[in-house]
Design a protein around this motif. Structure first.
Motif, PDB file in Angstrom:
ATOM      1  N   TYR A   1     -55.985 -19.694  10.200  1.00  9.50           N
ATOM      2  CA  TYR A   1     -56.461 -20.563  11.284  1.00  9.50           C
ATOM      3  C   TYR A   1     -57.536 -21.531  10.782  1.00  9.50           C
ATOM      4  CZ  TYR A   1     -53.934 -18.430  15.161  1.00  9.50           C
ATOM      5  OH  TYR A   1     -52.954 -18.029  16.032  1.00  9.50           O
ATOM      6  N   LEU A   2     -58.418 -21.042   9.920  1.00 10.63           N
ATOM      7  CA  LEU A   2     -59.440 -21.928   9.354  1.00 10.63           C
ATOM      8  C   LEU A   2     -58.791 -23.001   8.476  1.00 10.63           C
ATOM      9  CD1 LEU A   2     -62.233 -19.351   8.436  1.00 10.63           C
ATOM     10  CD2 LEU A   2     -62.200 -20.966  10.354  1.00 10.63           C
ATOM     11  N   LEU A   3     -57.757 -22.604   7.743  1.00 11.23           N
ATOM     12  CA  LEU A   3     -57.025 -23.575   6.931  1.00 11.23           C
ATOM     13  C   LEU A   3     -56.340 -24.609   7.818  1.00 11.23           C
ATOM     14  CD1 LEU A   3     -55.854 -24.608   4.256  1.00 11.23           C
ATOM     15  CD2 LEU A   3     -54.040 -22.882   4.470  1.00 11.23           C
ATOM     16  N   SER A   4     -55.733 -24.150   8.902  1.00 10.44           N
ATOM     17  CA  SER A   4     -55.062 -25.065   9.826  1.00 10.44           C
ATOM     18  C   SER A   4     -56.064 -26.012  10.491  1.00 10.44           C
ATOM     19  CB  SER A   4     -54.313 -24.278  10.904  1.00 10.44           C
ATOM     20  OG  SER A   4     -53.221 -23.579  10.351  1.00 10.44           O
ATOM     21  N   ALA A   5     -57.287 -25.513  10.745  1.00 11.03           N
ATOM     22  CA  ALA A   5     -58.326 -26.369  11.326  1.00 11.03           C
ATOM     23  C   ALA A   5     -58.655 -27.512  10.370  1.00 11.03           C
ATOM     24  CB  ALA A   5     -59.578 -25.550  11.623  1.00 11.03           C
ATOM     25  N   GLY A   6     -58.760 -27.193   9.091  1.00 14.61           N
ATOM     26  CA  GLY A   6     -59.013 -28.237   8.098  1.00 14.61           C
ATOM     27  C   GLY A   6     -57.868 -29.228   8.006  1.00 14.61           C
ATOM     28  N   LEU A   7     -56.633 -28.733   8.078  1.00 11.31           N
ATOM     29  CA  LEU A   7     -55.465 -29.622   8.024  1.00 11.31           C
ATOM     30  C   LEU A   7     -55.407 -30.523   9.262  1.00 11.31           C
ATOM     31  CD1 LEU A   7     -52.747 -27.143   6.692  1.00 11.31           C
ATOM     32  CD2 LEU A   7     -53.864 -28.996   5.432  1.00 11.31           C
ATOM     33  N   ALA A   8     -55.826 -29.988  10.417  1.00  6.04           N
ATOM     34  CA  ALA A   8     -55.820 -30.792  11.639  1.00  6.04           C
ATOM     35  C   ALA A   8     -56.806 -31.956  11.529  1.00  6.04           C
ATOM     36  CB  ALA A   8     -56.163 -29.916  12.839  1.00  6.04           C
TER      37      ALA A   8
ATOM     38  N   PRO B   1     -54.037 -38.860  19.260  1.00  9.03           N
ATOM     39  CA  PRO B   1     -54.673 -38.306  18.055  1.00  9.03           C
ATOM     40  C   PRO B   1     -55.810 -37.329  18.349  1.00  9.03           C
ATOM     41  CG  PRO B   1     -54.327 -40.657  17.805  1.00  9.03           C
ATOM     42  CD  PRO B   1     -54.007 -40.335  19.234  1.00  9.03           C
ATOM     43  N   ALA B   2     -56.509 -37.527  19.477  1.00 14.82           N
ATOM     44  CA  ALA B   2     -57.616 -36.631  19.800  1.00 14.82           C
ATOM     45  C   ALA B   2     -57.150 -35.182  19.972  1.00 14.82           C
ATOM     46  CB  ALA B   2     -58.315 -37.105  21.073  1.00 14.82           C
ATOM     47  N   TRP B   3     -55.845 -35.000  20.212  1.00 14.13           N
ATOM     48  CA  TRP B   3     -55.314 -33.651  20.333  1.00 14.13           C
ATOM     49  C   TRP B   3     -55.592 -32.844  19.064  1.00 14.13           C
ATOM     50  CZ3 TRP B   3     -53.814 -29.760  23.135  1.00 14.13           C
ATOM     51  CH2 TRP B   3     -53.108 -28.724  22.514  1.00 14.13           C
ATOM     52  N   LEU B   4     -55.563 -33.499  17.910  1.00 13.37           N
ATOM     53  CA  LEU B   4     -55.798 -32.797  16.654  1.00 13.37           C
ATOM     54  C   LEU B   4     -57.214 -32.229  16.588  1.00 13.37           C
ATOM     55  CD1 LEU B   4     -53.939 -35.239  14.263  1.00 13.37           C
ATOM     56  CD2 LEU B   4     -53.289 -32.882  14.804  1.00 13.37           C
ATOM     57  N   LEU B   5     -58.160 -32.910  17.185  1.00 15.86           N
ATOM     58  CA  LEU B   5     -59.526 -32.391  17.228  1.00 15.86           C
ATOM     59  C   LEU B   5     -59.617 -31.186  18.168  1.00 15.86           C
ATOM     60  CD1 LEU B   5     -61.567 -35.713  17.283  1.00 15.86           C
ATOM     61  CD2 LEU B   5     -60.967 -34.273  15.322  1.00 15.86           C
ATOM     62  N   ILE B   6     -58.858 -31.265  19.290  1.00 13.84           N
ATOM     63  CA  ILE B   6     -58.800 -30.125  20.210  1.00 13.84           C
ATOM     64  C   ILE B   6     -58.163 -28.926  19.502  1.00 13.84           C
ATOM     65  CG2 ILE B   6     -57.820 -29.274  22.377  1.00 13.84           C
ATOM     66  CD1 ILE B   6     -57.893 -32.150  23.418  1.00 13.84           C
ATOM     67  N   GLU B   7     -57.096 -29.212  18.782  1.00 12.86           N
ATOM     68  CA  GLU B   7     -56.400 -28.160  18.030  1.00 12.86           C
ATOM     69  C   GLU B   7     -57.339 -27.529  16.999  1.00 12.86           C
ATOM     70  OE1 GLU B   7     -52.752 -28.182  14.859  1.00 12.86           O
ATOM     71  OE2 GLU B   7     -52.399 -29.196  16.779  1.00 12.86           O
ATOM     72  N   CYS B   8     -58.101 -28.357  16.314  1.00 15.25           N
ATOM     73  CA  CYS B   8     -59.051 -27.862  15.317  1.00 15.25           C
ATOM     74  C   CYS B   8     -60.088 -26.951  15.975  1.00 15.25           C
ATOM     75  CB  CYS B   8     -59.734 -29.047  14.625  1.00 15.25           C
ATOM     76  SG  CYS B   8     -61.077 -28.576  13.530  1.00 15.25           S
ATOM     77  N   THR B   9     -60.597 -27.359  17.120  1.00 12.73           N
ATOM     78  CA  THR B   9     -61.596 -26.558  17.829  1.00 12.73           C
ATOM     79  C   THR B   9     -61.026 -25.211  18.252  1.00 12.73           C
ATOM     80  OG1 THR B   9     -62.630 -28.586  18.671  1.00 12.73           O
ATOM     81  CG2 THR B   9     -63.169 -26.527  19.796  1.00 12.73           C
ATOM     82  N   LEU B  10     -59.799 -25.220  18.767  1.00 16.35           N
ATOM     83  CA  LEU B  10     -59.159 -23.968  19.184  1.00 16.35           C
ATOM     84  C   LEU B  10     -58.971 -23.035  17.994  1.00 16.35           C
ATOM     85  CD1 LEU B  10     -56.459 -25.329  21.666  1.00 16.35           C
ATOM     86  CD2 LEU B  10     -58.547 -24.073  22.237  1.00 16.35           C
ATOM     87  N   TYR B  11     -58.560 -23.594  16.868  1.00 19.18           N
ATOM     88  CA  TYR B  11     -58.370 -22.785  15.664  1.00 19.18           C
ATOM     89  C   TYR B  11     -59.679 -22.115  15.254  1.00 19.18           C
ATOM     90  CZ  TYR B  11     -53.593 -23.955  14.230  1.00 19.18           C
ATOM     91  OH  TYR B  11     -52.222 -24.053  14.133  1.00 19.18           O
ATOM     92  N   ILE B  12     -60.756 -22.875  15.241  1.00 24.73           N
ATOM     93  CA  ILE B  12     -62.044 -22.329  14.810  1.00 24.73           C
ATOM     94  C   ILE B  12     -62.523 -21.253  15.775  1.00 24.73           C
ATOM     95  CG2 ILE B  12     -64.475 -22.878  14.442  1.00 24.73           C
ATOM     96  CD1 ILE B  12     -63.601 -25.609  13.413  1.00 24.73           C
ATOM     97  N   VAL B  13     -62.383 -21.509  17.083  1.00 31.26           N
ATOM     98  CA  VAL B  13     -62.824 -20.536  18.083  1.00 31.26           C
ATOM     99  C   VAL B  13     -62.060 -19.217  17.930  1.00 31.26           C
ATOM    100  CG1 VAL B  13     -62.826 -20.012  20.554  1.00 31.26           C
ATOM    101  CG2 VAL B  13     -63.616 -22.242  19.751  1.00 31.26           C
ATOM    102  N   ILE B  14     -60.741 -19.307  17.763  1.00 25.77           N
ATOM    103  CA  ILE B  14     -59.942 -18.087  17.633  1.00 25.77           C
ATOM    104  C   ILE B  14     -60.251 -17.370  16.325  1.00 25.77           C
ATOM    105  CG2 ILE B  14     -57.592 -17.184  17.453  1.00 25.77           C
ATOM    106  CD1 ILE B  14     -56.685 -19.461  19.255  1.00 25.77           C
TER     107      ILE B  14
ATOM    108  N   VAL C   1     -63.052 -17.388  14.613  1.00 25.20           N
ATOM    109  CA  VAL C   1     -64.361 -16.725  14.746  1.00 25.20           C
ATOM    110  C   VAL C   1     -64.256 -15.521  15.686  1.00 25.20           C
ATOM    111  CG1 VAL C   1     -66.728 -17.013  15.572  1.00 25.20           C
ATOM    112  CG2 VAL C   1     -65.657 -18.820  14.221  1.00 25.20           C
ATOM    113  N   GLY C   2     -63.486 -15.662  16.772  1.00 26.15           N
ATOM    114  CA  GLY C   2     -63.316 -14.565  17.719  1.00 26.15           C
ATOM    115  C   GLY C   2     -62.561 -13.382  17.138  1.00 26.15           C
ATOM    116  N   THR C   3     -61.814 -13.608  16.055  1.00 22.74           N
ATOM    117  CA  THR C   3     -61.080 -12.520  15.422  1.00 22.74           C
ATOM    118  C   THR C   3     -62.021 -11.481  14.827  1.00 22.74           C
ATOM    119  OG1 THR C   3     -59.254 -14.025  14.884  1.00 22.74           O
ATOM    120  CG2 THR C   3     -59.352 -11.980  13.655  1.00 22.74           C
ATOM    121  N   VAL C   4     -63.203 -11.915  14.384  1.00 27.47           N
ATOM    122  CA  VAL C   4     -64.154 -10.991  13.743  1.00 27.47           C
ATOM    123  C   VAL C   4     -64.613  -9.895  14.707  1.00 27.47           C
ATOM    124  CG1 VAL C   4     -66.369 -10.800  12.579  1.00 27.47           C
ATOM    125  CG2 VAL C   4     -64.886 -12.761  12.107  1.00 27.47           C
ATOM    126  N   PRO C   5     -65.157 -10.234  15.903  1.00 24.13           N
ATOM    127  CA  PRO C   5     -65.529  -9.155  16.835  1.00 24.13           C
ATOM    128  C   PRO C   5     -64.318  -8.373  17.340  1.00 24.13           C
ATOM    129  CG  PRO C   5     -65.814 -11.303  17.876  1.00 24.13           C
ATOM    130  CD  PRO C   5     -65.574 -11.549  16.417  1.00 24.13           C
TER     131      PRO C   5
END
Length: 215
Positions: A191-198, A117-130, A132-136
């Protein structure tokens, strides 16, 4: 058997649907970004056709001859080389954005989040990082393109084509480049939506795995 049915059930979840949409949008980004690097474009001399010059999309291109024709070719090539690194970078980003959700879909089908289950938290973190990185990344994309369009090469190219009565060589963003930027915003939102779903699915998995212990 029942295992295969359980794996296929993942494809009907909200997270999987969001990931499939991300695959589609990333593929469109890849296509739009490739437009800038697909061809040198503009003026092409074809001596084999008796000195008649043809535009790459078809039709007689008889407005240029001699020194003007050579200069048009030089400007087209230089302009193409200025845009090529930006196009390649955008295509690389689009390719990564395409592969990432495909991997996550495979992970979901294999039911990795259920066993870990902890994978979902990793997935959420990756989604948020990407996301946020999309903006720059979008800022760099448009800033670099505008620098090319504001260059002396583009300005001279534009004036040369306009002097011969040809349109469509303006020093401004074209539709595919604008579409790539807008699709990048869509990906970031998805990606932000997917982070919330994760995060939501993490709570659901934890609750379901604890039920047998409560019995």
């Amino acid at each position: 058997g029942s295992l295969e049915r359980r794996r296929c059930l993942y494809l009907h979840t909200g997270r999987a649907c969001c990931q499939m949409m991300e695959v589609l949008v990333a593929a469109l980004i890849l296509v739009c970004s490739s437009v800038s690097g697909s061809s040198a474009g503009g003026y092409t001399g074809l001596p084999a056709l008796g000195g008649i010059y043809y535009y790459q999309y078809g039709g007689a291109y008889s407005g240029f001859s001699g020194a003007d024709g050579e200069r048009a070719q030089q400007l087209d090539q230089h302009f193409y080389l200025l845009k090529l690194p930006i196009a390649r970078a955008a295509m690389a980003v689009g390719g990564c954005l395409l592969v990432f959700p495909c991997v996550l879909i495979l992970v979901g089908v294999l039911r990795v989040p259920w066993h870990f289950p902890a994978w979902l938290l990793i997935e959420c973190t990756l989604y948020i990082v990407i996301a946020v990185g999309t903006v720059p990344a979008l800022y760099y994309f448009f800033h670099s393109l505008l620098s090319v369009y504001n260059s002396s090469v583009c300005k001279e190219r534009e004036q040369l084509y306009q002097s011969k009565g040809y349109q469509g060589f303006w020093c401004s963003l074209h539709g595919a480049e604008i579409a790539a930027g807008l699709l990048g915003c869509v990906v970031a939102t998805a990606y932000l939506l997917s982070a919330g779903l994760a995060v939501r699915d993490y709570g659901t998995v934890r609750e379901q795995k604890q039920k047998p212990l409560q019995l």
